[in-house]
Motif scaffolding. Structure first.
Motif, PDB file in Angstrom:
ATOM      1  N   GLY A 255     -60.503  36.917 -85.524  1.00  0.00           N
ATOM      2  CA  GLY A 255     -61.304  37.248 -86.698  1.00  0.00           C
ATOM      3  C   GLY A 255     -61.829  36.065 -87.472  1.00  0.00           C
ATOM      4  O   GLY A 255     -62.590  36.219 -88.422  1.00  0.00           O
ATOM      5  N   ARG A 256     -61.422  34.850 -87.079  1.00  0.00           N
ATOM      6  CA  ARG A 256     -61.863  33.670 -87.818  1.00  0.00           C
ATOM      7  C   ARG A 256     -63.274  33.252 -87.415  1.00  0.00           C
ATOM      8  O   ARG A 256     -63.730  33.518 -86.311  1.00  0.00           O
ATOM      9  N   ASN A 257     -63.918  32.554 -88.339  1.00  0.00           N
ATOM     10  CA  ASN A 257     -65.253  32.003 -88.097  1.00  0.00           C
ATOM     11  C   ASN A 257     -65.088  30.614 -87.483  1.00  0.00           C
ATOM     12  O   ASN A 257     -64.540  29.716 -88.122  1.00  0.00           O
ATOM     13  N   PRO A 258     -65.574  30.415 -86.254  1.00  0.00           N
ATOM     14  CA  PRO A 258     -65.416  29.093 -85.634  1.00  0.00           C
ATOM     15  C   PRO A 258     -66.225  27.996 -86.322  1.00  0.00           C
ATOM     16  O   PRO A 258     -65.996  26.811 -86.094  1.00  0.00           O
ATOM     17  N   TRP A 259     -67.150  28.375 -87.162  1.00  0.00           N
ATOM     18  CA  TRP A 259     -68.023  27.408 -87.846  1.00  0.00           C
ATOM     19  C   TRP A 259     -67.666  27.235 -89.315  1.00  0.00           C
ATOM     20  O   TRP A 259     -68.404  26.602 -90.061  1.00  0.00           O
ATOM     21  N   ALA A 260     -66.523  27.778 -89.727  1.00  0.00           N
ATOM     22  CA  ALA A 260     -66.127  27.737 -91.145  1.00  0.00           C
ATOM     23  C   ALA A 260     -66.060  26.317 -91.700  1.00  0.00           C
ATOM     24  O   ALA A 260     -66.397  26.083 -92.868  1.00  0.00           O
TER      25      ALA A 260
ATOM     26  N   PRO B  84     -70.682  34.727 -88.128  1.00  0.00           N
ATOM     27  CA  PRO B  84     -69.373  35.349 -87.863  1.00  0.00           C
ATOM     28  C   PRO B  84     -68.761  36.001 -89.104  1.00  0.00           C
ATOM     29  O   PRO B  84     -68.164  37.079 -89.006  1.00  0.00           O
ATOM     30  N   ALA B  85     -68.925  35.385 -90.245  1.00  0.00           N
ATOM     31  CA  ALA B  85     -68.352  35.935 -91.478  1.00  0.00           C
ATOM     32  C   ALA B  85     -69.186  37.096 -92.023  1.00  0.00           C
ATOM     33  O   ALA B  85     -68.642  38.080 -92.518  1.00  0.00           O
ATOM     34  N   VAL B  86     -70.501  36.992 -91.900  1.00  0.00           N
ATOM     35  CA  VAL B  86     -71.383  37.996 -92.498  1.00  0.00           C
ATOM     36  C   VAL B  86     -71.579  39.202 -91.589  1.00  0.00           C
ATOM     37  O   VAL B  86     -71.494  40.346 -92.028  1.00  0.00           O
ATOM     38  N   TRP B  87     -71.847  38.955 -90.310  1.00  0.00           N
ATOM     39  CA  TRP B  87     -72.168  40.050 -89.381  1.00  0.00           C
ATOM     40  C   TRP B  87     -71.122  40.248 -88.291  1.00  0.00           C
ATOM     41  O   TRP B  87     -71.246  41.141 -87.467  1.00  0.00           O
ATOM     42  N   GLY B  88     -70.165  39.349 -88.228  1.00  0.00           N
ATOM     43  CA  GLY B  88     -69.156  39.453 -87.185  1.00  0.00           C
ATOM     44  C   GLY B  88     -69.613  38.900 -85.840  1.00  0.00           C
ATOM     45  O   GLY B  88     -68.863  38.916 -84.880  1.00  0.00           O
ATOM     46  N   VAL B  89     -70.847  38.384 -85.793  1.00  0.00           N
ATOM     47  CA  VAL B  89     -71.395  37.838 -84.553  1.00  0.00           C
ATOM     48  C   VAL B  89     -70.766  36.472 -84.298  1.00  0.00           C
ATOM     49  O   VAL B  89     -70.833  35.588 -85.140  1.00  0.00           O
ATOM     50  N   GLY B  90     -70.131  36.312 -83.137  1.00  0.00           N
ATOM     51  CA  GLY B  90     -69.526  35.038 -82.791  1.00  0.00           C
ATOM     52  C   GLY B  90     -68.145  34.814 -83.381  1.00  0.00           C
ATOM     53  O   GLY B  90     -67.606  33.712 -83.293  1.00  0.00           O
TER      54      GLY B  90
END
Length: 134
Positions: A40-45, A29-35
């Motif tokens: 805009g947040r990364n759910p796996w952060a 999510p952070a690198v490619w925007g996938v997921g």
């Protein structure tokens, strides 16, 4: 005929590869925007640094596991105790990863690591006993 210690060694390599895949997915999510979440947040952060730290752990103490296994393979030692210790180590590594990535329970992680640690120390005691006895 392959040596029985090849299988726990291969299991550790496979587990490490799985952690690389998991880390890639967590960073997607952070690198490619996938997921990425709609905001805009990364759910796996929350998990990404834990996975990354655990992946680094796979190249620390396990190094001594692999060296002991290679020595025992070259020595053609097919004893049951090293094989059992190797599998204890592998199960412990998987449990250690799960505890480190999914929880913040440092005490439990320490207990699981201690099992890993002692399994490898016992393998090295076996290696040294064989080396001295030859």
């Amino acid at each position: 005929m392959s040596h029985p210690l090849i299988f726990p060694m291969a299991a550790h390599v496979a587990w490490t590869a799985c952690l690389y895949v998991l880390l890639t997915a967590a960073r997607a999510p952070a690198v490619w925007g996938v997921g990425r979440r709609p905001d805009g947040r990364n759910p796996w952060a929350k998990f990404e640094p834990r996975i990354s730290a655990n992946l680094s752990n796979q190249f620390e103490w396990p190094l001594f596991f692999h060296i002991a296994c290679v020595w025992l393979i070259l020595d053609q030692d097919r004893g049951g105790l090293p094989w059992a210790l190797a599998w204890i180590f592998i199960v412990g590594r998987v449990l250690h990863s799960l505890v480190q990535v999914l929880t913040a329970n440092v005490r439990l992680r320490g207990i699981v690591f201690t099992v890993n640690f002692l399994a490898v120390l016992a393998m090295w005691a076996w290696v040294l006993a064989r080396a001295i006895g030859q």
